[in-house]
Scaffold this motif. Sequence first.
Motif, PDB file in Angstrom:
ATOM      1  N   THR A 104       0.819  -1.215   0.000  1.00 31.26           N
ATOM      2  CA  THR A 104       0.000   0.000   0.000  1.00 31.26           C
ATOM      3  C   THR A 104       0.855   1.268   0.000  1.00 31.26           C
ATOM      4  N   LYS A 105       2.123   1.157   0.376  1.00 30.56           N
ATOM      5  CA  LYS A 105       3.001   2.328   0.438  1.00 30.56           C
ATOM      6  C   LYS A 105       3.804   2.546  -0.842  1.00 30.56           C
ATOM      7  N   ILE A 106       3.813   1.577  -1.756  1.00 34.36           N
ATOM      8  CA  ILE A 106       4.601   1.691  -2.987  1.00 34.36           C
ATOM      9  C   ILE A 106       3.959   2.725  -3.908  1.00 34.36           C
ATOM     10  N   GLN A 107       4.773   3.679  -4.370  1.00 27.85           N
ATOM     11  CA  GLN A 107       4.284   4.725  -5.264  1.00 27.85           C
ATOM     12  C   GLN A 107       4.730   4.511  -6.708  1.00 27.85           C
ATOM     13  N   SER A 108       5.895   3.897  -6.904  1.00 27.52           N
ATOM     14  CA  SER A 108       6.327   3.618  -8.272  1.00 27.52           C
ATOM     15  C   SER A 108       7.277   2.431  -8.285  1.00 27.52           C
ATOM     16  N   VAL A 109       7.280   1.741  -9.418  1.00 26.01           N
ATOM     17  CA  VAL A 109       8.164   0.610  -9.634  1.00 26.01           C
ATOM     18  C   VAL A 109       8.796   0.798 -11.003  1.00 26.01           C
ATOM     19  N   THR A 110      10.122   0.885 -11.048  1.00 29.41           N
ATOM     20  CA  THR A 110      10.819   1.089 -12.321  1.00 29.41           C
ATOM     21  C   THR A 110      11.896   0.040 -12.505  1.00 29.41           C
ATOM     22  N   THR A 111      12.229  -0.212 -13.763  1.00 27.49           N
ATOM     23  CA  THR A 111      13.352  -1.100 -14.057  1.00 27.49           C
ATOM     24  C   THR A 111      14.409  -0.283 -14.786  1.00 27.49           C
ATOM     25  N   THR A 112      15.659  -0.619 -14.553  1.00 24.92           N
ATOM     26  CA  THR A 112      16.763   0.034 -15.254  1.00 24.92           C
ATOM     27  C   THR A 112      17.694  -1.038 -15.799  1.00 24.92           C
ATOM     28  N   GLN A 113      18.418  -0.655 -16.855  1.00 20.82           N
ATOM     29  CA  GLN A 113      19.305  -1.601 -17.511  1.00 20.82           C
ATOM     30  C   GLN A 113      20.430  -0.817 -18.165  1.00 20.82           C
ATOM     31  N   GLY A 114      21.654  -1.072 -17.720  1.00 19.65           N
ATOM     32  CA  GLY A 114      22.816  -0.452 -18.338  1.00 19.65           C
ATOM     33  C   GLY A 114      23.342  -1.332 -19.461  1.00 19.65           C
ATOM     34  N   PRO A 115      24.394  -0.888 -20.132  1.00 23.15           N
ATOM     35  CA  PRO A 115      24.906  -1.651 -21.270  1.00 23.15           C
ATOM     36  C   PRO A 115      25.444  -3.040 -20.905  1.00 23.15           C
ATOM     37  N   ILE A 116      26.078  -3.171 -19.763  1.00 25.74           N
ATOM     38  CA  ILE A 116      26.593  -4.485 -19.362  1.00 25.74           C
ATOM     39  C   ILE A 116      25.435  -5.398 -18.975  1.00 25.74           C
ATOM     40  N   MET A 117      24.477  -4.869 -18.238  1.00 30.90           N
ATOM     41  CA  MET A 117      23.309  -5.670 -17.871  1.00 30.90           C
ATOM     42  C   MET A 117      22.503  -6.056 -19.110  1.00 30.90           C
ATOM     43  N   LYS A 118      22.459  -5.188 -20.100  1.00 28.24           N
ATOM     44  CA  LYS A 118      21.732  -5.502 -21.330  1.00 28.24           C
ATOM     45  C   LYS A 118      22.388  -6.682 -22.053  1.00 28.24           C
ATOM     46  N   THR A 119      23.709  -6.728 -22.043  1.00 27.58           N
ATOM     47  CA  THR A 119      24.436  -7.833 -22.671  1.00 27.58           C
ATOM     48  C   THR A 119      24.073  -9.164 -22.031  1.00 27.58           C
ATOM     49  N   TYR A 120      23.873  -9.161 -20.723  1.00 19.81           N
ATOM     50  CA  TYR A 120      23.546 -10.384 -19.991  1.00 19.81           C
ATOM     51  C   TYR A 120      22.050 -10.554 -19.744  1.00 19.81           C
ATOM     52  N   HIS A 121      21.221  -9.727 -20.387  1.00 21.29           N
ATOM     53  CA  HIS A 121      19.758  -9.800 -20.284  1.00 21.29           C
ATOM     54  C   HIS A 121      19.293  -9.716 -18.833  1.00 21.29           C
ATOM     55  N   MET A 122      19.753  -8.671 -18.162  1.00 21.86           N
ATOM     56  CA  MET A 122      19.392  -8.444 -16.765  1.00 21.86           C
ATOM     57  C   MET A 122      18.853  -7.021 -16.601  1.00 21.86           C
ATOM     58  N   ARG A 123      18.085  -6.830 -15.546  1.00 23.41           N
ATOM     59  CA  ARG A 123      17.575  -5.506 -15.171  1.00 23.41           C
ATOM     60  C   ARG A 123      17.566  -5.389 -13.653  1.00 23.41           C
ATOM     61  N   SER A 124      17.606  -4.159 -13.190  1.00 23.00           N
ATOM     62  CA  SER A 124      17.406  -3.930 -11.758  1.00 23.00           C
ATOM     63  C   SER A 124      16.036  -3.285 -11.582  1.00 23.00           C
ATOM     64  N   ILE A 125      15.467  -3.494 -10.413  1.00 20.46           N
ATOM     65  CA  ILE A 125      14.143  -2.946 -10.110  1.00 20.46           C
ATOM     66  C   ILE A 125      14.274  -1.971  -8.953  1.00 20.46           C
ATOM     67  N   LYS A 126      13.650  -0.812  -9.114  1.00 15.40           N
ATOM     68  CA  LYS A 126      13.648   0.195  -8.052  1.00 15.40           C
ATOM     69  C   LYS A 126      12.211   0.413  -7.612  1.00 15.40           C
ATOM     70  N   VAL A 127      11.970   0.230  -6.319  1.00 12.99           N
ATOM     71  CA  VAL A 127      10.645   0.418  -5.729  1.00 12.99           C
ATOM     72  C   VAL A 127      10.722   1.669  -4.861  1.00 12.99           C
ATOM     73  N   GLU A 128       9.836   2.622  -5.142  1.00  9.55           N
ATOM     74  CA  GLU A 128       9.859   3.873  -4.387  1.00  9.55           C
ATOM     75  C   GLU A 128       8.599   4.031  -3.558  1.00  9.55           C
ATOM     76  N   THR A 129       8.815   4.477  -2.317  1.00  7.64           N
ATOM     77  CA  THR A 129       7.715   4.815  -1.424  1.00  7.64           C
ATOM     78  C   THR A 129       7.835   6.311  -1.125  1.00  7.64           C
ATOM     79  N   MET A 130       6.950   6.819  -0.284  1.00  3.17           N
ATOM     80  CA  MET A 130       6.983   8.243   0.040  1.00  3.17           C
ATOM     81  C   MET A 130       8.315   8.634   0.694  1.00  3.17           C
ATOM     82  N   GLY A 131       8.839   7.787   1.557  1.00  2.65           N
ATOM     83  CA  GLY A 131      10.022   8.167   2.316  1.00  2.65           C
ATOM     84  C   GLY A 131      11.311   7.482   1.919  1.00  2.65           C
ATOM     85  N   SER A 132      11.266   6.505   1.022  1.00  6.09           N
ATOM     86  CA  SER A 132      12.494   5.781   0.703  1.00  6.09           C
ATOM     87  C   SER A 132      12.392   5.114  -0.661  1.00  6.09           C
ATOM     88  N   SER A 133      13.501   4.541  -1.065  1.00  6.55           N
ATOM     89  CA  SER A 133      13.493   3.730  -2.280  1.00  6.55           C
ATOM     90  C   SER A 133      14.366   2.503  -2.029  1.00  6.55           C
TER      91      SER A 133
END
Length: 163
Positions: A104-133
């Motif tokens: 209920t506190k999650i405000q956004s969920v994003t994925t990011t992928q740099g060039p090295i992670m793209k080569t290995y077909h990986m992504r990171s996930i960032k979950v943001e709430t009002m006070g933290s991420s």
Amino acid sequence: MSDRVLEHRLSPAFPKVRMISESITNMVGFVVLGILFWLDFYFAWPTWAFWILIGLVLFNIVGTIYSLIEPFYFYQSWSYQFNEEYLQLCYGILRKEWVIVPMTKIQSVTTTQGPIMKTYHMRSIKVETMGSSHTIPALEEEVALSLRQTLAKYAKLKEVDEA
């Protein structure tokens, strides 16, 4: 909380990707130090500047050794789990940290992928709430996209089209 390991883990390719990324960073550091040593020689800087550069080289060598060992321990320490109510994260090498994020506190969920992670077909996930991420650093691409959709659904987030 107990010391049990949570259900899901990072991508098994994470240590390799992290080592490649850290190696590139360390190489850039050694190139910069090489340029500084050349400048020291060319402009005849004071002796104390040379000793500072030697200290920086030693510091960079220790950092390079650490960056070859740390990804394996980091990978072993990371786990996560989610359900309709909570996202749980567990990580830490020397100090274990358990994080519980209510959906209920999650405000956004994003994925990011740099060039090295793209080569290995990986992504990171960032979950943001009002006070933290909070970031899950490396998941297989399909797993990351599926997790992003699932977390967004559980958190009742609406997708925004940017036109």
